[in-house]
Design a protein around this motif. Structure first.
Motif, PDB file in Angstrom:
ATOM      1  N   ASN A 279       0.839  -1.197   0.000  1.00 18.55           N
ATOM      2  CA  ASN A 279       0.000   0.000   0.000  1.00 18.55           C
ATOM      3  C   ASN A 279       0.881   1.257   0.000  1.00 18.55           C
ATOM      4  O   ASN A 279       2.106   1.167  -0.050  1.00 18.55           O
ATOM      5  CB  ASN A 279      -0.977  -0.022   1.194  1.00 18.55           C
ATOM      6  N   ALA A 280       0.244   2.424   0.034  1.00 19.15           N
ATOM      7  CA  ALA A 280       0.986   3.683  -0.095  1.00 19.15           C
ATOM      8  C   ALA A 280       2.023   3.883   1.011  1.00 19.15           C
ATOM      9  O   ALA A 280       3.006   4.604   0.830  1.00 19.15           O
ATOM     10  CB  ALA A 280       0.006   4.851  -0.107  1.00 19.15           C
ATOM     11  N   LYS A 281       1.812   3.236   2.154  1.00 15.83           N
ATOM     12  CA  LYS A 281       2.735   3.406   3.281  1.00 15.83           C
ATOM     13  C   LYS A 281       3.834   2.335   3.268  1.00 15.83           C
ATOM     14  O   LYS A 281       4.648   2.266   4.188  1.00 15.83           O
ATOM     15  CB  LYS A 281       1.971   3.316   4.598  1.00 15.83           C
ATOM     16  N   GLY A 282       3.818   1.445   2.277  1.00 16.78           N
ATOM     17  CA  GLY A 282       4.895   0.472   2.164  1.00 16.78           C
ATOM     18  C   GLY A 282       4.652  -0.847   2.876  1.00 16.78           C
ATOM     19  O   GLY A 282       5.571  -1.651   3.027  1.00 16.78           O
ATOM     20  N   ASN A 283       3.397  -1.082   3.333  1.00 16.97           N
ATOM     21  CA  ASN A 283       3.082  -2.359   3.969  1.00 16.97           C
ATOM     22  C   ASN A 283       2.186  -3.182   3.041  1.00 16.97           C
ATOM     23  O   ASN A 283       1.410  -2.630   2.266  1.00 16.97           O
ATOM     24  CB  ASN A 283       2.379  -2.100   5.312  1.00 16.97           C
ATOM     25  N   SER A 284       2.281  -4.490   3.129  1.00 16.18           N
ATOM     26  CA  SER A 284       1.522  -5.384   2.250  1.00 16.18           C
ATOM     27  C   SER A 284       0.025  -5.083   2.326  1.00 16.18           C
ATOM     28  O   SER A 284      -0.599  -5.170   3.388  1.00 16.18           O
ATOM     29  CB  SER A 284       1.773  -6.835   2.667  1.00 16.18           C
ATOM     30  N   ALA A 285      -0.570  -4.746   1.172  1.00 17.63           N
ATOM     31  CA  ALA A 285      -1.973  -4.328   1.147  1.00 17.63           C
ATOM     32  C   ALA A 285      -2.889  -5.483   1.556  1.00 17.63           C
ATOM     33  O   ALA A 285      -3.737  -5.336   2.444  1.00 17.63           O
ATOM     34  CB  ALA A 285      -2.357  -3.821  -0.250  1.00 17.63           C
ATOM     35  N   MET A 286      -2.724  -6.638   0.930  1.00 19.73           N
ATOM     36  CA  MET A 286      -3.594  -7.770   1.236  1.00 19.73           C
ATOM     37  C   MET A 286      -3.279  -8.357   2.620  1.00 19.73           C
ATOM     38  O   MET A 286      -4.177  -8.838   3.312  1.00 19.73           O
ATOM     39  CB  MET A 286      -3.472  -8.835   0.149  1.00 19.73           C
ATOM     40  N   GLY A 287      -2.020  -8.294   3.005  1.00 13.01           N
ATOM     41  CA  GLY A 287      -1.634  -8.767   4.342  1.00 13.01           C
ATOM     42  C   GLY A 287      -2.356  -7.982   5.436  1.00 13.01           C
ATOM     43  O   GLY A 287      -2.876  -8.556   6.400  1.00 13.01           O
ATOM     44  N   MET A 288      -2.395  -6.661   5.260  1.00 18.02           N
ATOM     45  CA  MET A 288      -3.096  -5.812   6.234  1.00 18.02           C
ATOM     46  C   MET A 288      -4.574  -6.211   6.313  1.00 18.02           C
ATOM     47  O   MET A 288      -5.137  -6.330   7.404  1.00 18.02           O
ATOM     48  CB  MET A 288      -2.998  -4.333   5.830  1.00 18.02           C
ATOM     49  N   GLN A 289      -5.194  -6.391   5.156  1.00 18.63           N
ATOM     50  CA  GLN A 289      -6.612  -6.779   5.131  1.00 18.63           C
ATOM     51  C   GLN A 289      -6.823  -8.123   5.834  1.00 18.63           C
ATOM     52  O   GLN A 289      -7.754  -8.289   6.635  1.00 18.63           O
ATOM     53  CB  GLN A 289      -7.112  -6.866   3.686  1.00 18.63           C
ATOM     54  N   ALA A 290      -5.968  -9.090   5.514  1.00 21.45           N
ATOM     55  CA  ALA A 290      -6.118 -10.427   6.081  1.00 21.45           C
ATOM     56  C   ALA A 290      -5.997 -10.387   7.604  1.00 21.45           C
ATOM     57  O   ALA A 290      -6.788 -10.998   8.327  1.00 21.45           O
ATOM     58  CB  ALA A 290      -5.071 -11.369   5.481  1.00 21.45           C
ATOM     59  N   LEU A 291      -5.007  -9.634   8.092  1.00 22.30           N
ATOM     60  CA  LEU A 291      -4.800  -9.597   9.544  1.00 22.30           C
ATOM     61  C   LEU A 291      -5.928  -8.843  10.242  1.00 22.30           C
ATOM     62  O   LEU A 291      -6.369  -9.221  11.326  1.00 22.30           O
ATOM     63  CB  LEU A 291      -3.442  -8.972   9.862  1.00 22.30           C
ATOM     64  N   GLU A 292      -6.409  -7.775   9.612  1.00 24.88           N
ATOM     65  CA  GLU A 292      -7.527  -7.049  10.220  1.00 24.88           C
ATOM     66  C   GLU A 292      -8.753  -7.961  10.322  1.00 24.88           C
ATOM     67  O   GLU A 292      -9.423  -8.009  11.353  1.00 24.88           O
ATOM     68  CB  GLU A 292      -7.862  -5.806   9.392  1.00 24.88           C
ATOM     69  N   GLN A 293      -8.992  -8.685   9.262  1.00 23.12           N
ATOM     70  CA  GLN A 293     -10.126  -9.619   9.298  1.00 23.12           C
ATOM     71  C   GLN A 293      -9.922 -10.685  10.361  1.00 23.12           C
ATOM     72  O   GLN A 293     -10.863 -11.078  11.051  1.00 23.12           O
ATOM     73  CB  GLN A 293     -10.306 -10.279   7.930  1.00 23.12           C
ATOM     74  N   PHE A 294      -8.688 -11.159  10.489  1.00 20.70           N
ATOM     75  CA  PHE A 294      -8.433 -12.233  11.434  1.00 20.70           C
ATOM     76  C   PHE A 294      -8.758 -11.808  12.871  1.00 20.70           C
ATOM     77  O   PHE A 294      -9.468 -12.508  13.589  1.00 20.70           O
ATOM     78  CB  PHE A 294      -6.990 -12.727  11.340  1.00 20.70           C
TER      79      PHE A 294
END
Lengths: 303, 303, 303, 303
Positions: A279-294
């Motif tokens: 993502n724009a801040k340099g962190n994995s876009a889908m990884g962030m989504q997956a962890l938030e969902q988890f």
């Protein structure tokens, strides 16, 4: 809790996400990775593993390695380590070097590049063969001798890492690098080039969720030290998106520009995701989504 | 766990500390407080209370009130609140206004003064009688109608709070204050003047440790909202000592220049300390020691 | 040198310029000015005047007034003035307040807003009726009692000048405003609202080109003082375009958002331009062009 | 004017000064210089020279060389040079690299280190044998083939110039260094190591006071180019003491940490001082005093 079905559902849903980010290209070798890769691996407190997608494929762990270098250095140097690097969030996306100037060569924390360079310098002062000894440390944590550096990635970053060369020299000018700048940079580029799978990372980081004891039960750090590193991951693990990660995911963790994210819930589990688009801040876009969902689905955040 | 004897031991030991800090004097009224005061109050998840020292004496809660204003505003405004204030640590002790300029009037987080001023502005837009309605909100959370503002403290800060006047006007120049600057400042100074004891604060903050349900069992915020505010407290609750607090204590919390500190362990307990002497970073010196000892002795931190 | 024909040629040529800038609108009253206005006035060392275009029409001199306030304050306070304001360029368009924080309330120079506010404060401490006494000072310099404030402009800025209110309060918090903040701001807004023509400004600023003696021959400042203010105008007269002005025009000078520019060549002449359209840096676009052409054609710069 | 007796008087008086500053020691070779050295040399517009003290002894000219490199680069590259380096004062002693980050690799001006490194890079792109060609350029300006680099000083700075290595790499990361970073740094360290006397420097800088024509009458730059460099010297020649120098001395000039200062009065004279002790801002303490006295006594400043 049925972790496997939670992972499966998240995997399927995030896989469809349109918000996939962009693969990092400033290190040329990293730009060659297949952007559709996506893996998740969870290791619970009973050492039982759950996986989805490309959880066994190796990728460049990049900045995730900083936590491992920090833990080795903390073990070797003890609390004196905090004389040379602070534990506060950097809070500033704009000018990574300027805070260093204002604060006279003491990096804000060990997980920003400047701090990680100081940690490399500390390790060089302690280790006979820094590159090999650090590699052995990681292999021992993971109980896995197949873990190795990726020479191509290390060389690729070495040719283009001018900003890190700048940071290391600025630190040297303040006296906060004791060894040769070029040795520190060489070690740093190798450290970041470690190639590991989600599963290998989860095995390695298990000791942060297990009061300092690794997957084989050996104590690498004591509980107090583990607490401190977990606190640092929470405050500083995601650059200027650390607050956002704490807020959305609610776990200590660390990301790398290779697209990996490691997160731990003390005494509960360790979870690792990999998806190369950032993502724009340099962190994995889908990884962030997956962890938030988890953490949303399971309620298993620290907050 | 026998919380009472832990509190007693910590109270006796910290009471002897030579590292007692200095009472804040920039708000003249606060400078009049007896520096030897020291109280601790713990409310566990079963609503059982434990106390030591001056736990029932009221003091000026100051910035601790920002968390309460944030929770009321979050409940009223919903997620749109994050369009006007960010959730990242400020990371910078030097220049509290400069980040505001660089980032065009969006404060780094709701717990720095600039962010709290925006929260006040949001509340004014929602409430008919902001001062009274906010007071009622706090009384209702604490189930205690004796809680009140301290007029003298509010007036004292009003006369000397030039820095806050500066911040509010700078925010206004960026369009991030919608109401009259003077109304926002008046509300802000009153909010900070709330006078409460350790026990009253623990009762009030109980809902952050109880998934949003207050001491009477009413839900004020949902679990997701509580998680978010707890994450913000952990990242941003202690100015540029947030990382240090996460590192030494390992709990979400908030301090005030009146010498109070509130900290919560989700689903475990809420603990409040009061000791007027502040350390160099503006947080209660003995309070920090007491809380560090508490999580070290009990092992009850989130990390 | 035939100044008249030089002015005529420049006037005709710049009048055709497509690069006309944009009229300032952040002070609502200023936004009402006719953007096609353009005037030039030159007063040589023998007090002979030359003009072109709208040289006799009055406009809001805005920041140009800061030089006049500085000269009055320097005369009254003497060199102690430099304890409260520095003489270095500010060098920073981004964060006008942040330097103030880093440097503990000492403004970089008397020609940025923060510095001008300190100068206003110094004048208030010296003058019985600051607004009237300052007006009399300017009238006396210009030998022209028709010069006056523009009430509408003063009131307009008073309603919208949140950034100046912020700066004044920040200065007060550092102890570098001695009088009431509201009195300082009121005086400041009036000072900036002075309405003068190019010709009146040239007459007023003549003493900077005449070793401190005004158009009537009275000494207002001594040579050493004049040298210092001229040096400050050169280094700091054009915000973050000061270097560019020194570089392209090569004269000490001062611009205002009303579109005026005053420039002096010590012991040679004083020149004033007015054209309301501003360039991206906030200086009169056509004025900059006219002055650059003037020193290029005549060779009469100080470099 | 009887320049000789003015110089003699100033020499005697400043020689007694108790405010002698401290010899720079961060470049080890420079720390070895005799702190009692003091020389002045003035070359008037008719090429007549006047001297006092150690005016013929060579010293390390250091940053004074930046003006000479700038003039050679400006001649070779033309106005495109300003696409890669700005002409504004840096205004900031605190964080020399941070502005570079905020402004995306465009140095504030060519006389700060970052700007001078870009100028070196431009020269390397133009010159076949940069070190020799630049030396020839200086010898030709001075009409003096005995001028040379000081190998020991160059090597000494090379070993300790970590901050310049940091700056060059940061510039490279922004794409504003086109050649190899190590070549640019090598050239830069040699350029700064030039060893010259006050007299040699006055002869070399004569063309800045003579509309671009050197001491032998050859035109090196045109009048417009000379004006521009003089303006840059005035705005930016003394780091964060540029305003102070303009204010106290009132001449374009440039200082070096070797204790030298060069100043020019266009079409009047060029004056050079040398005294190794530096004031807190890094400029020669006695040189500043001598020059301030010179323009005060003679009235010959540009303001």
């Amino acid at each position: 809790m049925d972790f496997q079905s939670v992972l499966d559902e998240i995997y399927e849903q995030v896989k469809q996400s349109e918000n996939r980010g962009t693969v990092a290209s400033y290190i040329p070798e990293l730009g060659k990775v297949d952007p559709s890769k996506f893996g998740i691996y969870l290791l619970d407190h009973d050492k039982k593993g759950y996986e989805a997608g490309d959880a066994n494929e190796r990728f460049s762990i990049q900045s995730i390695s900083k936590v491992l270098a920090l833990s080795q250095a903390f073990g070797l140097e003890g609390p004196d380590i905090w004389k040379r690097v602070d534990v506060e969030p950097s809070g500033d996306p704009f000018n990574f070097l300027s805070l260093l100037e204002l604060e006279k060569g003491i990096p804000r924390n060990p997980l920003i590049n400047a701090g990680a360079l100081v940690i490399c310098d500390i390790l060089i002062s302690h280790l006979k063969d820094p590159k090999q000894d650090f590699l052995n440390y990681v292999r021992s944590l993971a109980n896995d001798d197949s873990i190795d550096y990726d020479e191509k990635v290390a060389q690729s970053e070495k040719k283009t890492g001018f900003r890190n060369v700048a940071a290391a020299n600025l630190l040297k000018s303040f006296g906060n690098i004791h060894n040769d700048v070029s040795d520190v940079l060489d070690f740093y580029f190798y450290q970041c080039s470690l190639s590991m799978s989600c599963k290998q990372l989860a095995n390695t980081f298990f000791f942060f969720a297990n009061r300092g004891k690794c997957i084989r039960g050996h104590e690498f750090l004591n509980l107090s030290q583990i607490k401190r590193i977990n606190a640092i991951m929470l405050s500083c693990g995601f650059y200027d998106e650390a607050g956002e990660f704490a807020f959305r995911v609610g776990l200590p963790g660390k990301s790398g520009v290779g697209g990996g994210i490691v997160a731990v819930h003390p005494e509960k589990y360790c979870i690792v995701t990999w998806a190369p688009g950032l993502n724009a801040k340099g962190n994995s876009a889908m990884g962030m989504q997956a962890l938030e969902q988890f953490t949303s689905r399971t309620g298993l955040s620290i907050f």
